[in-house]
Scaffold this active site. Structure first.
Site, mmCIF file in Angstrom:
data_model
loop_
_atom_site.group_PDB
_atom_site.id
_atom_site.type_symbol
_atom_site.label_atom_id
_atom_site.label_comp_id
_atom_site.label_asym_id
_atom_site.label_seq_id
_atom_site.Cartn_x
_atom_site.Cartn_y
_atom_site.Cartn_z
ATOM 1 N N HIS A 1 0.792 -0.821 -0.230
ATOM 2 C CA HIS A 1 -0.268 0.090 -0.048
ATOM 3 C C HIS A 1 1.292 0.997 0.261
ATOM 4 O O HIS A 1 1.316 1.392 1.152
ATOM 5 C CB HIS A 1 -0.820 0.685 1.490
ATOM 6 C CG HIS A 1 -1.669 -0.954 1.705
ATOM 7 N ND1 HIS A 1 -3.041 -1.450 0.959
ATOM 8 C CD2 HIS A 1 -1.577 -2.648 1.613
ATOM 9 C CE1 HIS A 1 -3.319 -2.798 1.354
ATOM 10 N NE2 HIS A 1 -2.471 -3.074 1.714
ATOM 11 N N ARG B 1 -0.270 4.748 -0.508
ATOM 12 C CA ARG B 1 -1.569 5.150 -0.211
ATOM 13 C C ARG B 1 -1.498 6.458 -1.563
ATOM 14 O O ARG B 1 -1.631 7.693 -1.230
ATOM 15 C CB ARG B 1 -0.604 5.861 1.343
ATOM 16 C CG ARG B 1 -0.574 4.803 2.459
ATOM 17 C CD ARG B 1 -1.816 4.384 2.357
ATOM 18 N NE ARG B 1 -1.339 3.354 3.624
ATOM 19 C CZ ARG B 1 -2.343 2.598 3.938
ATOM 20 N NH1 ARG B 1 -3.379 1.884 2.538
ATOM 21 N NH2 ARG B 1 -1.685 1.396 4.998
ATOM 22 N N ASN C 1 -7.084 0.232 -2.878
ATOM 23 C CA ASN C 1 -7.913 0.859 -1.808
ATOM 24 C C ASN C 1 -7.632 2.687 -1.897
ATOM 25 O O ASN C 1 -6.878 2.482 0.045
ATOM 26 C CB ASN C 1 -8.633 -0.527 -0.250
ATOM 27 C CG ASN C 1 -6.853 -0.439 0.272
ATOM 28 O OD1 ASN C 1 -5.794 -0.775 -0.447
ATOM 29 N ND2 ASN C 1 -6.349 -0.773 1.149
ATOM 30 N N ASP D 1 -9.270 -5.339 -1.822
ATOM 31 C CA ASP D 1 -8.060 -5.976 -0.724
ATOM 32 C C ASP D 1 -8.507 -4.703 0.276
ATOM 33 O O ASP D 1 -8.775 -3.755 0.167
ATOM 34 C CB ASP D 1 -6.421 -5.476 -1.017
ATOM 35 C CG ASP D 1 -6.100 -5.667 0.451
ATOM 36 O OD1 ASP D 1 -6.492 -6.787 1.614
ATOM 37 O OD2 ASP D 1 -5.046 -4.913 0.184
ATOM 38 N N HIS E 1 -2.777 -12.362 2.091
ATOM 39 C CA HIS E 1 -2.558 -12.749 3.918
ATOM 40 C C HIS E 1 -2.882 -13.478 4.762
ATOM 41 O O HIS E 1 -3.870 -13.007 6.008
ATOM 42 C CB HIS E 1 -2.597 -11.140 4.619
ATOM 43 C CG HIS E 1 -3.755 -10.155 3.802
ATOM 44 N ND1 HIS E 1 -4.743 -11.270 3.863
ATOM 45 C CD2 HIS E 1 -4.113 -9.096 3.226
ATOM 46 C CE1 HIS E 1 -5.746 -10.128 3.851
ATOM 47 N NE2 HIS E 1 -5.385 -8.691 3.770
ATOM 48 N N ASN F 1 -4.955 -6.476 9.763
ATOM 49 C CA ASN F 1 -6.236 -7.491 9.409
ATOM 50 C C ASN F 1 -5.567 -7.912 8.114
ATOM 51 O O ASN F 1 -5.532 -7.203 7.115
ATOM 52 C CB ASN F 1 -7.825 -6.648 9.397
ATOM 53 C CG ASN F 1 -8.132 -5.272 10.401
ATOM 54 O OD1 ASN F 1 -7.811 -6.187 11.138
ATOM 55 N ND2 ASN F 1 -8.977 -4.857 9.398
ATOM 56 N N ASP G 1 1.804 -7.277 2.837
ATOM 57 C CA ASP G 1 0.717 -6.617 3.480
ATOM 58 C C ASP G 1 1.593 -4.963 3.662
ATOM 59 O O ASP G 1 0.916 -4.189 4.721
ATOM 60 C CB ASP G 1 0.007 -6.541 4.069
ATOM 61 C CG ASP G 1 -1.158 -6.061 4.649
ATOM 62 O OD1 ASP G 1 -0.991 -5.320 3.452
ATOM 63 O OD2 ASP G 1 -2.181 -6.530 5.701
ATOM 64 N N HIS H 1 1.326 4.117 8.079
ATOM 65 C CA HIS H 1 -0.050 4.848 8.498
ATOM 66 C C HIS H 1 0.411 5.808 9.256
ATOM 67 O O HIS H 1 1.369 5.820 9.880
ATOM 68 C CB HIS H 1 -0.783 3.950 9.712
ATOM 69 C CG HIS H 1 -2.223 3.434 8.921
ATOM 70 N ND1 HIS H 1 -3.062 3.426 8.024
ATOM 71 C CD2 HIS H 1 -2.244 1.693 9.539
ATOM 72 C CE1 HIS H 1 -3.832 1.938 7.603
ATOM 73 N NE2 HIS H 1 -2.803 1.408 8.267
#
Length: 433
Positions: A64, A66, A96, A153, A234, A280, A307, A311
């Protein structure tokens, strides 16, 4: 003749795990020759691989970065820099984002941003429009735009008919795969960490293992019925892994990946890691971890993927219930797997290459990465020092975020050099400018 680049004095992990050192000669973005050490021609540049393994570049098929919509946490530049430092020469971004990557225009936009990055950045695209789970995205148009991995995802495609239609579409889209975040949304609603004693002790609602098992079972049956190609993202439980292994034996087109954190950390680590330990699917029980470790060694599981979920600190500096799920890992993936499985003798260097390079590239349809170190192969190469010990420090990582569960750990094995399409992007564990 003067070669562009020679990687000198390393050992090949596959196909023979030869112990004799070799020189790898690179020209025109491809491997031109593999010769005994000392026999390479003159070169404009040499990289020392003595006492190290020369391997196909690593491939991470779940990251990710972002972009767009979350660049305060990560962007393609920082994510790709971390990937290169971790020996990753190709990666697949998840869709996502805000807005979601669900159209050819969005695919072109993010790939344009990735041009010139020190890692070959690919993107997946949504299974359903805007990841809303109501109607399929235009999978054919996205495929024509170069997408091979389709996933919502972050959300599970819960509707049986939609998931079945998506899997059926892969029959005609050669090399396409539907990847699923396998947690039943109704069963995990409000859940924070693994359902069990730690959740009870911390006073938070759990995410049950059955939420994963039930979706994996359903998706396998849909793949069996449609002949479609399915990949479990995952995977985190022993029971789900057993379902995948049995389905593969039955001829169902299903593969599964596992993250480094699910191979090492358990629900008990959440108490020490705090919100960094929230993800998750959640960190599971010690028995699940032990089973997954066996599975990645013996072939019940196909690949390792991180994964990588950065953040911004503000999204983690809150209660466990409110914190965003996920942890970073693309830069540390290889070292964690090597430390935990190969250095102990549980996994061979050849199997290591399979799970962090060859199999992920095959699953995601990335045809120019994960290739053997031999003449004619694209020169996407990682030189990995199996003995170097290093301590993970958040400030030293390339990510714009700090949520690594490995900070403070001393790992064994480190990427020394990364070569992308014949050009060094990391030399002596330093990112090239």
């Amino acid at each position: 003749m003067t070669a562009e680049l020679v990687i000198s004095g390393g050992r090949l992990a596959v196909p023979t795990e030869a112990v004799d050192p070799v020189d790898v000669v690179i020209d025109g973005g491809h491997i031109a020759a593999v010769v005994p050490a000392g026999e390479a021609p003159a070169a404009r540049r040499r990289l020392d691989a003595s006492d190290a393994w020369v391997m196909p570049g690593f491939v991470d098929i779940q990251v990710h970065f972002r972009t767009p919509g979350g660049t305060e946490s990560e962007d393609i530049a920082s994510g790709a820099a971390g990937a290169a430092m971790g020996g990753v020469t190709a990666c697949v971004m998840m869709p996502n984002t805000i807005p979601a990557i669900d159209s050819p225009a969005m695919v072109r936009e993010v790939l344009g941003m990735a041009a010139g990055a020190p890692c070959d950045v690919r993107t997946s695209a949504c299974v359903t429009a805007d990841r809303a789970g109501e109607r399929l995205a235009d999978l054919g148009a996205l495929y024509a735009a170069g997408v091979r991995v389709f996933t919502d995802d972050g959300d599970c495609v819960a509707d049986d008919a939609l998931m079945g239609a998506a899997l059926a579409a892969t029959v005609k889209l050669r090399g396409a795969v539907i990847s699923q975040h396998a947690e039943d949304p109704a069963m995990v609603s409000g859940g924070v960490i693994n359902e069990g004693p730690v959740a009870e002790r911390l006073g938070v609602r759990g995410r049950p293992a059955e939420a994963e098992i039930s979706v994996v079972h359903r998706d396998i049956e849909l793949a069996r019925r449609t002949g479609g190609r399915h990949h479990v993202l995952h995977l985190s439980t022993a029971s789900a892994m057993e379902l995948v292994a049995q389905a593969r034996q039955d001829g169902v087109r299903v593969t599964a990946e596992v993250t480094p954190q699910h191979l090492v950390l358990t629900e008990n680590d959440v108490e020490q890691l705090g919100t960094t330990g929230k993800m998750n699917p959640p960190l599971r029980s010690a028995s699940d971890v032990a089973a997954l470790r066996r599975g990645i060694v013996d072939g019940a599981l196909d690949a390792v993927a991180t994964d990588h979920a950065p953040h911004h600190p503000s999204l983690k500096d809150c209660s466990l219930t409110d914190a965003a799920p996920g942890m970073i890992g693309v830069e540390t993936m290889a070292s964690v797997v090597w430390s935990e499985l190969v250095a102990s003798g549980g996994m061979s260097p050849a199997r290591f290459v399979e799970v962090v390079s060859t199999a992920p590239a095959r699953i995601a349809g990335i045809t120019d990465h994960g290739k053997p170190i031999r003449p004619g192969s694209p020169a996407n190469v990682t030189v990995f020092d199996p003995a170097e010990a290093w301590t993970v420090r958040a400030a030293d990582l390339q990510s714009r975020s700090l949520n690594s569960p490995w900070v403070g750990r001393t790992l064994t094995g480190r990427v020394r050099h990364t070569v992308l399409t014949g050009s060094p992007v990391v030399v002596n564990s330093n990112l090239c400018s």
